[in-house]
Motif scaffolding. Structure first.
Motif, PDB file in Angstrom:
ATOM      1  N   SER A 125       0.830  -1.197   0.000  1.00  0.00           N
ATOM      2  CA  SER A 125       0.000   0.000   0.000  1.00  0.00           C
ATOM      3  C   SER A 125       0.874   1.262   0.000  1.00  0.00           C
ATOM      4  N   PRO A 126       0.806   2.092  -1.042  1.00  0.00           N
ATOM      5  CA  PRO A 126       1.551   3.364  -1.044  1.00  0.00           C
ATOM      6  C   PRO A 126       1.123   4.278   0.099  1.00  0.00           C
ATOM      7  N   ILE A 127      -0.167   4.233   0.457  1.00  0.00           N
ATOM      8  CA  ILE A 127      -0.651   5.094   1.543  1.00  0.00           C
ATOM      9  C   ILE A 127       0.022   4.720   2.861  1.00  0.00           C
ATOM     10  N   VAL A 128       0.065   3.424   3.149  1.00  0.00           N
ATOM     11  CA  VAL A 128       0.719   2.956   4.375  1.00  0.00           C
ATOM     12  C   VAL A 128       2.205   3.320   4.348  1.00  0.00           C
ATOM     13  N   SER A 129       2.823   3.222   3.172  1.00  0.00           N
ATOM     14  CA  SER A 129       4.241   3.549   3.036  1.00  0.00           C
ATOM     15  C   SER A 129       4.491   5.024   3.326  1.00  0.00           C
ATOM     16  N   PHE A 130       3.634   5.904   2.824  1.00  0.00           N
ATOM     17  CA  PHE A 130       3.776   7.339   3.098  1.00  0.00           C
ATOM     18  C   PHE A 130       3.550   7.635   4.579  1.00  0.00           C
ATOM     19  N   ILE A 131       2.610   6.935   5.191  1.00  0.00           N
ATOM     20  CA  ILE A 131       2.371   7.111   6.626  1.00  0.00           C
ATOM     21  C   ILE A 131       3.610   6.695   7.414  1.00  0.00           C
ATOM     22  N   ALA A 132       4.255   5.602   6.988  1.00  0.00           N
ATOM     23  CA  ALA A 132       5.473   5.137   7.661  1.00  0.00           C
ATOM     24  C   ALA A 132       6.576   6.187   7.554  1.00  0.00           C
ATOM     25  N   VAL A 133       6.688   6.813   6.376  1.00  0.00           N
ATOM     26  CA  VAL A 133       7.692   7.863   6.182  1.00  0.00           C
ATOM     27  C   VAL A 133       7.392   9.058   7.087  1.00  0.00           C
ATOM     28  N   ILE A 134       6.122   9.431   7.160  1.00  0.00           N
ATOM     29  CA  ILE A 134       5.729  10.552   8.025  1.00  0.00           C
ATOM     30  C   ILE A 134       6.070  10.244   9.479  1.00  0.00           C
ATOM     31  N   MET A 135       5.864   9.007   9.883  1.00  0.00           N
ATOM     32  CA  MET A 135       6.193   8.616  11.258  1.00  0.00           C
ATOM     33  C   MET A 135       7.695   8.735  11.518  1.00  0.00           C
ATOM     34  N   VAL A 136       8.514   8.338  10.549  1.00  0.00           N
ATOM     35  CA  VAL A 136       9.963   8.463  10.708  1.00  0.00           C
ATOM     36  C   VAL A 136      10.353   9.931  10.851  1.00  0.00           C
ATOM     37  N   ILE A 137       9.780  10.785  10.017  1.00  0.00           N
ATOM     38  CA  ILE A 137      10.077  12.223  10.084  1.00  0.00           C
ATOM     39  C   ILE A 137       9.673  12.799  11.438  1.00  0.00           C
ATOM     40  N   LEU A 138       8.495  12.389  11.934  1.00  0.00           N
ATOM     41  CA  LEU A 138       8.036  12.875  13.236  1.00  0.00           C
ATOM     42  C   LEU A 138       8.965  12.418  14.353  1.00  0.00           C
ATOM     43  N   VAL A 139       9.433  11.187  14.271  1.00  0.00           N
ATOM     44  CA  VAL A 139      10.350  10.668  15.285  1.00  0.00           C
ATOM     45  C   VAL A 139      11.652  11.472  15.284  1.00  0.00           C
ATOM     46  N   LEU A 140      12.184  11.733  14.092  1.00  0.00           N
ATOM     47  CA  LEU A 140      13.406  12.528  13.993  1.00  0.00           C
ATOM     48  C   LEU A 140      13.186  13.942  14.513  1.00  0.00           C
ATOM     49  N   LEU A 141      12.028  14.500  14.202  1.00  0.00           N
ATOM     50  CA  LEU A 141      11.684  15.841  14.685  1.00  0.00           C
ATOM     51  C   LEU A 141      11.646  15.879  16.202  1.00  0.00           C
ATOM     52  N   LEU A 142      10.946  14.914  16.801  1.00  0.00           N
ATOM     53  CA  LEU A 142      10.788  14.884  18.246  1.00  0.00           C
ATOM     54  C   LEU A 142      12.104  14.578  18.957  1.00  0.00           C
ATOM     55  N   MET A 143      12.931  13.711  18.352  1.00  0.00           N
ATOM     56  CA  MET A 143      14.210  13.379  18.985  1.00  0.00           C
ATOM     57  C   MET A 143      15.172  14.562  18.933  1.00  0.00           C
ATOM     58  N   ASN A 144      15.129  15.320  17.828  1.00  0.00           N
ATOM     59  CA  ASN A 144      15.928  16.540  17.771  1.00  0.00           C
ATOM     60  C   ASN A 144      15.520  17.503  18.875  1.00  0.00           C
ATOM     61  N   ARG A 145      14.231  17.691  19.022  1.00  0.00           N
ATOM     62  CA  ARG A 145      13.716  18.601  20.042  1.00  0.00           C
ATOM     63  C   ARG A 145      14.080  18.101  21.439  1.00  0.00           C
ATOM     64  N   ALA A 146      13.869  16.801  21.664  1.00  0.00           N
ATOM     65  CA  ALA A 146      14.127  16.229  22.985  1.00  0.00           C
ATOM     66  C   ALA A 146      15.592  16.364  23.379  1.00  0.00           C
ATOM     67  N   MET A 147      16.487  16.287  22.396  1.00  0.00           N
ATOM     68  CA  MET A 147      17.914  16.379  22.666  1.00  0.00           C
ATOM     69  C   MET A 147      18.256  17.700  23.364  1.00  0.00           C
ATOM     70  N   PHE A 148      17.711  18.799  22.870  1.00  0.00           N
ATOM     71  CA  PHE A 148      18.011  20.111  23.444  1.00  0.00           C
ATOM     72  C   PHE A 148      17.310  20.312  24.782  1.00  0.00           C
ATOM     73  N   PHE A 149      16.059  19.894  24.875  1.00  0.00           N
ATOM     74  CA  PHE A 149      15.316  20.089  26.118  1.00  0.00           C
ATOM     75  C   PHE A 149      15.824  19.165  27.221  1.00  0.00           C
ATOM     76  N   PHE A 150      16.312  17.986  26.853  1.00  0.00           N
ATOM     77  CA  PHE A 150      16.902  17.097  27.854  1.00  0.00           C
ATOM     78  C   PHE A 150      18.139  17.748  28.472  1.00  0.00           C
ATOM     79  N   TYR A 151      18.969  18.355  27.617  1.00  0.00           N
ATOM     80  CA  TYR A 151      20.177  19.014  28.136  1.00  0.00           C
ATOM     81  C   TYR A 151      19.805  20.193  29.031  1.00  0.00           C
TER      82      TYR A 151
END
Length: 218
Positions: free
Chosen positions: A59-85
């Motif tokens: 399913s291309p739709i599921v594949s795009f959702i998976a990509v969006i999830m990866v981007i969100l994870v990277l976004l949140l981990m970047n943010r968490a890195m600074f706020f954790f420090y």
């Protein structure tokens, strides 16, 4: 004539100092996120996730959702890195500034004040990895107060402090995402003595690089 003056920290400054510190620490987050998505390995990861999801589900739709999830994870981990420090610092040396800086030998903490408002902060403490060196720490000036020479004046406060107490050099560490700070340090005569990656998989993956500067006083 400067419309600010630099003085030692007072306990009544704490709330404003804490807010300036947290804003300064977390400010490079957008630059870090943009840098993450400039890395070829990140795009390889995204492509691999897309293809794996497509092969697995068809399913291309599921594949795009998976990509969006990866981007969100990277976004949140970047943010968490600074706020954790930031949280870690607020729970350690920034928890009691008077005790950790003003009541310790070879340390100091200063604020720049303008019209009753704190418009910049900086600290100094013996550098744990060097002999007779002082570390310039916690330098932060809110965006709306930049361009007035505050960062330069605060850095020179630490340099003068180091000279007065017989230190041989002022050292500091900064991330590659703090472009304005890096330019300031170079203008003041700091030289780069090394770079290193933090010992953490995610920080290495996103190429988070710390730069070590030194200002020789001899």
């Amino acid at each position: 004539m400067a419309d600010y003056h630099i003085r030692l920290y007072q306990d009544s400054d704490y709330d404003m100092v804490r807010d300036i510190f947290v804003c300064g620490i977390t400010e490079p987050y957008p630059a870090s996120f943009r840098h993450t998505f400039s890395l070829p390995r990140v795009w390889i990861l995204i492509l691999a996730v897309f293809l794996l999801a497509l092969i697995t589900t068809g399913s291309p739709i599921v594949s795009f959702i998976a990509v969006i999830m990866v981007i969100l994870v990277l976004l949140l981990m970047n943010r968490a890195m600074f706020f954790f420090y930031a949280r870690r610092c607020l729970a350690t040396d920034m928890l009691d500034i008077r005790k950790n800086y003003l009541q310790r030998d070879g340390c100091g903490f200063w604020v720049a004040e303008s019209a009753g408002e704190i418009v910049g902060i900086v600290a100094a403490a013996p550098f744990p990895h060097g002999q007779n060196q002082v570390e310039l720490k916690r330098l932060s000036v809110p965006k709306k107060h930049r361009g007035k020479g505050l960062g330069k004046a605060l850095c020179k406060t630490v340099i003068d402090f180091a000279q007065k107490y017989g230190y041989e050099a002022v050292v500091l560490e900064s991330s590659i995402f703090r472009k304005d700070s890096i330019r300031l340090y170079k203008r003041l005569g700091f030289r780069i003595t090394g770079t290193y990656h933090q010992n953490h998989f995610f920080l290495k993956f996103i190429d988070y690089l710390d730069i070590v500067f030194q200002y020789d006083l001899s």
